[in-house]
Structure formats: structure tokens, C-alpha cells
Scaffold this motif. Structure first.
Motif, PDB file in Angstrom:
ATOM      1  N   UNK A  60     111.404 -16.895  38.939  1.00  0.00           N
ATOM      2  CA  UNK A  60     111.238 -15.575  38.330  1.00  0.00           C
ATOM      3  C   UNK A  60     110.549 -15.703  36.987  1.00  0.00           C
ATOM      4  N   UNK A  61     109.938 -14.618  36.552  1.00  0.00           N
ATOM      5  CA  UNK A  61     109.398 -14.619  35.192  1.00  0.00           C
ATOM      6  C   UNK A  61     110.540 -14.727  34.184  1.00  0.00           C
ATOM      7  N   UNK A  62     110.167 -14.943  32.931  1.00  0.00           N
ATOM      8  CA  UNK A  62     111.150 -14.938  31.858  1.00  0.00           C
ATOM      9  C   UNK A  62     111.563 -13.487  31.620  1.00  0.00           C
ATOM     10  N   UNK A  89     108.333  -4.188  27.933  1.00  0.00           N
ATOM     11  CA  UNK A  89     109.209  -3.787  29.042  1.00  0.00           C
ATOM     12  C   UNK A  89     110.625  -3.536  28.526  1.00  0.00           C
ATOM     13  N   UNK A  90     111.383  -2.685  29.237  1.00  0.00           N
ATOM     14  CA  UNK A  90     112.784  -2.507  28.829  1.00  0.00           C
ATOM     15  C   UNK A  90     113.545  -3.827  28.984  1.00  0.00           C
ATOM     16  N   UNK A  94     108.206  -5.962  34.239  1.00  0.00           N
ATOM     17  CA  UNK A  94     109.461  -6.091  33.502  1.00  0.00           C
ATOM     18  C   UNK A  94     109.558  -7.396  32.720  1.00  0.00           C
ATOM     19  N   UNK A  95     108.486  -8.173  32.708  1.00  0.00           N
ATOM     20  CA  UNK A  95     108.482  -9.445  31.994  1.00  0.00           C
ATOM     21  C   UNK A  95     107.673  -9.373  30.702  1.00  0.00           C
ATOM     22  N   UNK A 128     119.212 -11.772  30.655  1.00  0.00           N
ATOM     23  CA  UNK A 128     120.209 -10.958  31.358  1.00  0.00           C
ATOM     24  C   UNK A 128     121.106 -11.776  32.280  1.00  0.00           C
ATOM     25  N   UNK A 129     122.248 -11.195  32.607  1.00  0.00           N
ATOM     26  CA  UNK A 129     123.157 -11.773  33.584  1.00  0.00           C
ATOM     27  C   UNK A 129     122.496 -11.634  34.955  1.00  0.00           C
ATOM     28  N   UNK A 130     122.440 -12.722  35.703  1.00  0.00           N
ATOM     29  CA  UNK A 130     121.818 -12.700  37.024  1.00  0.00           C
ATOM     30  C   UNK A 130     122.830 -12.883  38.137  1.00  0.00           C
TER      31      UNK A 130
END
Length: 168
Positions: free
Chosen positions: A95-97, A77-78, A72-73, A102-104
């Protein structure tokens, strides 16, 4: 109709809690959301107790698999609108970029995998984790996200993780 929002649930092994979140949001979100799950160190297969529980409740689990968050990175990826960690170790990892910023949020739930000494104790641990995840997903679905700015969304998602029963 509003655009479908992408949500990524993260846990270290991507076998239990993140899988529960993915399936619940896909089912309960009624097309408003497309949920995914991944892990920093995926186990390779979803936990059989998670699949047994979800199947027994009538959810579709045919698409569920344990996968790395690296999927997903990448640039193909979407793009995620929301990234939710569901275990403390994943929340503390770098986490990866994520494309799209996105809101985390963190919705910690105690790990049901191997929580009991017997199969029935493990099944009960998964029932508890499922109930906690369902409560969080339902609270998320009740938010008027289209009327909230990103700061308000982040605060509301964080509140779901801290105000819910069994927050870890």
C-alpha cells in the motif's frame, strides 16, 4: 462531541466490497465516521449490482465512485484513522504510505462481482456480501474506541475480520 474519524475501505477494483463498506459506515456511523473507498486498480465505475442493492435499501449512493487509492496518499488527502482491506489481493499488495499511520485491519469478504451466471445469482451474491459487511460495520460501531489504545483497536478490528461469518 468526539471528533469524526476517517476510515478508508480498500479493495483492488473499488467497485463492490469497498463501496459497500463506505456506504454502510457513512450511513450507520451517524456522523462518528467519514468513510471512503478506493482501489489499487479501480474499475472506473461502481458495480451496478452494488448500487442497485444499496439504492433499493434506501442508502445514498450519489457520491460513490470508483477511485485509486493514490487519491488518499497525497499530502492534501484527508488523514485516515483506520484503513480496512476487504479483499485478499488488496491486503497482500504494498500500500502507499498513509499519512497519520492509521490503524489497519483486514476484513476479507468473497468477491460478489461476477459470482453468478445469472443476474439473480449475482444479486444474491451481493446480498450476502452486504450482510457480511453490515455485520462487520456494526461490530466496529459497537467498539468503545475512545477507551482503547491503538494496540487494542488494531486487535479488535482484526478480530472483527476473522470472527465474522464468511471471513476470507
Amino acid at each position: 462531541m468526539a471528533e469524526t474519524k476517517n476510515v478508508l475501505f480498500l479493495c483492488t477494483g473499488n467497485s463492490a466490497r469497498s463501496v459497500l463498506g463506505e456506504v454502510l459506515l457513512n450511513e450507520l456511523g451517524e456522523g462518528r465516521f467519514r468513510a471512503y473507498s478506493a482501489g489499487s486498480k479501480p474499475t472506473g465505475t461502481p458495480n451496478p449490482f452494488a448500487i442497485e442493492l444499496l439504492d433499493g435499501l434506501g442508502y445514498d449512493t450519489g457520491y460513490v465512485r470508483s477511485k485509486s487509492w493514490d487519491e488518499f496518499a497525497g499530502e492534501d488527502a484527508p488523514e485516515m484513522d483506520y484503513v480496512i482491506t476487504v479483499c485478499a489481493s488488496a491486503a497482500g499488495e504494498t500500500c502507499p504510505y498513509w499519512p497519520g499511520a492509521p490503524v489497519g485491519a483486514h476484513w476479507g469478504i468473497p468477491d460478489p462481482a461476477g459470482a453468478g451466471e445469472t443476474d439473480e445469482e449475482n444479486r444474491e451474491a451481493f446480498r450476502v456480501a452486504y450482510a457480511r459487511m453490515k455485520q462487520r460495520v456494526e461490530a466496529f460501531l459497537a467498539l468503545p474506541l475512545e477507551d482503547m489504545d491503538l494496540t487494542e483497536q488494531k486487535a479488535a478490528l482484526a478480530k472483527i475480520g476473522t470472527d465474522s461469518e464468511g471471513a476470507a
